[in-house]
Design an enzyme around this catalytic site. Sequence first.
Site, PDB file in Angstrom:
ATOM      1  N   TYR A  37     -12.135  -2.482  -3.595  1.00  0.00           N
ATOM      2  CA  TYR A  37     -12.734  -2.583  -2.256  1.00  0.00           C
ATOM      3  C   TYR A  37     -14.258  -2.511  -2.297  1.00  0.00           C
ATOM      4  CZ  TYR A  37      -8.234  -2.306   0.236  1.00  0.00           C
ATOM      5  OH  TYR A  37      -6.986  -2.573   0.759  1.00  0.00           O
TER       6      TYR A  37
ATOM      7  N   HIS B 128      -1.845  -5.396   1.349  1.00  0.00           N
ATOM      8  CA  HIS B 128      -3.099  -6.105   1.108  1.00  0.00           C
ATOM      9  C   HIS B 128      -2.799  -7.543   0.715  1.00  0.00           C
ATOM     10  CE1 HIS B 128      -7.039  -7.109  -0.589  1.00  0.00           C
ATOM     11  NE2 HIS B 128      -6.361  -7.664  -1.580  1.00  0.00           N
TER      12      HIS B 128
ATOM     13  N   LYS C 293       0.842  -1.200   0.000  1.00  0.00           N
ATOM     14  CA  LYS C 293       0.000   0.000   0.000  1.00  0.00           C
ATOM     15  C   LYS C 293       0.881   1.256   0.000  1.00  0.00           C
ATOM     16  CE  LYS C 293      -3.869  -2.307   2.357  1.00  0.00           C
ATOM     17  NZ  LYS C 293      -4.799  -2.243   3.512  1.00  0.00           N
TER      18      LYS C 293
ATOM     19  N   GLU D  22      -9.218 -10.174  -8.042  1.00  0.00           N
ATOM     20  CA  GLU D  22      -8.246  -9.086  -7.856  1.00  0.00           C
ATOM     21  C   GLU D  22      -7.125  -9.149  -8.892  1.00  0.00           C
ATOM     22  OE1 GLU D  22      -9.283  -8.806  -3.086  1.00  0.00           O
ATOM     23  OE2 GLU D  22      -7.306  -9.546  -3.673  1.00  0.00           O
TER      24      GLU D  22
ATOM     25  N   ASN E  55      -1.923  -0.066   7.341  1.00  0.00           N
ATOM     26  CA  ASN E  55      -1.430  -1.429   7.614  1.00  0.00           C
ATOM     27  C   ASN E  55      -0.602  -2.022   6.476  1.00  0.00           C
ATOM     28  OD1 ASN E  55      -3.549  -1.946   5.907  1.00  0.00           O
ATOM     29  ND2 ASN E  55      -4.641  -3.333   7.281  1.00  0.00           N
TER      30      ASN E  55
HETATM   31  P1  IDP Z   1      -7.854  -7.035   5.125  1.00  0.00           P
HETATM   32  O1  IDP Z   1      -7.014  -5.972   4.415  1.00  0.00           O
HETATM   33  O2  IDP Z   1      -7.083  -7.655   6.248  1.00  0.00           O
HETATM   34  O3  IDP Z   1      -8.437  -8.035   4.162  1.00  0.00           O
HETATM   35  P2  IDP Z   1     -10.509  -5.819   5.249  1.00  0.00           P
HETATM   36  O4  IDP Z   1     -11.509  -6.010   6.319  1.00  0.00           O
HETATM   37  O5  IDP Z   1     -10.758  -6.430   3.905  1.00  0.00           O
HETATM   38  O6  IDP Z   1      -9.079  -6.282   5.824  1.00  0.00           O
HETATM   39  O7  IDP Z   1     -10.326  -4.250   5.077  1.00  0.00           O
HETATM   40  C1  IDP Z   1      -9.600  -3.730   3.994  1.00  0.00           C
HETATM   41  C2  IDP Z   1      -8.732  -2.600   4.472  1.00  0.00           C
HETATM   42  O8  IDP Z   1      -9.555  -1.540   4.938  1.00  0.00           O
HETATM   43  C3  IDP Z   1      -7.818  -2.925   5.665  1.00  0.00           C
HETATM   44  O9  IDP Z   1      -6.632  -3.572   5.293  1.00  0.00           O
HETATM   45  C4  IDP Z   1      -7.565  -1.533   6.211  1.00  0.00           C
HETATM   46  O10 IDP Z   1      -6.589  -0.832   5.416  1.00  0.00           O
HETATM   47  C5  IDP Z   1      -8.904  -0.860   5.993  1.00  0.00           C
HETATM   48  N1  IDP Z   1      -9.740  -0.952   7.198  1.00  0.00           N
HETATM   49  C6  IDP Z   1     -10.420  -2.019   7.659  1.00  0.00           C
HETATM   50  N2  IDP Z   1     -11.069  -1.741   8.794  1.00  0.00           N
HETATM   51  C7  IDP Z   1     -10.801  -0.438   9.057  1.00  0.00           C
HETATM   52  C8  IDP Z   1     -11.190   0.460  10.112  1.00  0.00           C
HETATM   53  O11 IDP Z   1     -11.916   0.120  11.033  1.00  0.00           O
HETATM   54  N3  IDP Z   1     -10.687   1.735  10.014  1.00  0.00           N
HETATM   55  C9  IDP Z   1      -9.878   2.153   9.010  1.00  0.00           C
HETATM   56  N4  IDP Z   1      -9.506   1.340   8.024  1.00  0.00           N
HETATM   57  C10 IDP Z   1      -9.949   0.067   8.028  1.00  0.00           C
HETATM   58 MG    MG Z   2      -9.869  -7.840   2.694  1.00  0.00          MG
END
Ligand code: IDP
Ligand code: MG
Length: 153
Positions: free
Chosen positions: A53, A119, A13, A130, A116
């Site tokens: 997304y 992805h 990212k 994807e 984080n």
């Molecule tokens: P993942 O990346 O571990 O698959 P997902 O639930 O698919 O997690 O969410 C996609 C991305 O959205 C996360 O990696 C993170 O960057 C962002 N995200 C998820 N939950 C939150 C939140 O509560 N606050 C801000 N960003 C979030």
């Molecule tokens: Mg995800």
Amino acid sequence: MGEQRERTFIMVKPDGVQRGLVGTIIERFEKKGFKLVALKFVWPSEELLQKHYSDLSSRPFFPGLVKYMSSGPVVPMVWEGLNVVKTARQMLGATNPADSQPGTIRGDLCIQVGRNILHGSDSVESAKKEIDLWFTEKEVVGWTPAAENWVYE
Ligand code: IDP
Ligand code: MG
């Protein structure tokens, strides 16, 4: 042999790129023994990220997520190997780095869920979607690493 050809979509990212973690992240998958079959460096549009997304479009953090993800270049990749989708998710660690185990990529290298650093696809089915969204068929390269017989028995 077919089982070894499972593929997953991994993407560094914008924060991972800005923090100079591209090499470190690639190294984790290379050293594990997975095979890199596609990689590029792109500054993605909001439109592409909204598609990527789309499952999260109703979530309150969605606008911020799209803004963050389109704030700079990213490094999308495709990695191949036995059980690579599930294993890569384990290597990434929990979505929220506060819950990611030490030793995982997120557990070692980041702090907040909104930053984080990478992805990873959550299922074989979403990996296929994807990969098709980010790469053309020609951009995914089939090849045999010299060490393959030393990675797999
Ligand atoms: P993942 O990346 O571990 O698959 P997902 O639930 O698919 O997690 O969410 C996609 C991305 O959205 C996360 O990696 C993170 O960057 C962002 N995200 C998820 N939950 C939150 C939140 O509560 N606050 C801000 N960003 C979030
Ligand atoms: Mg995800």
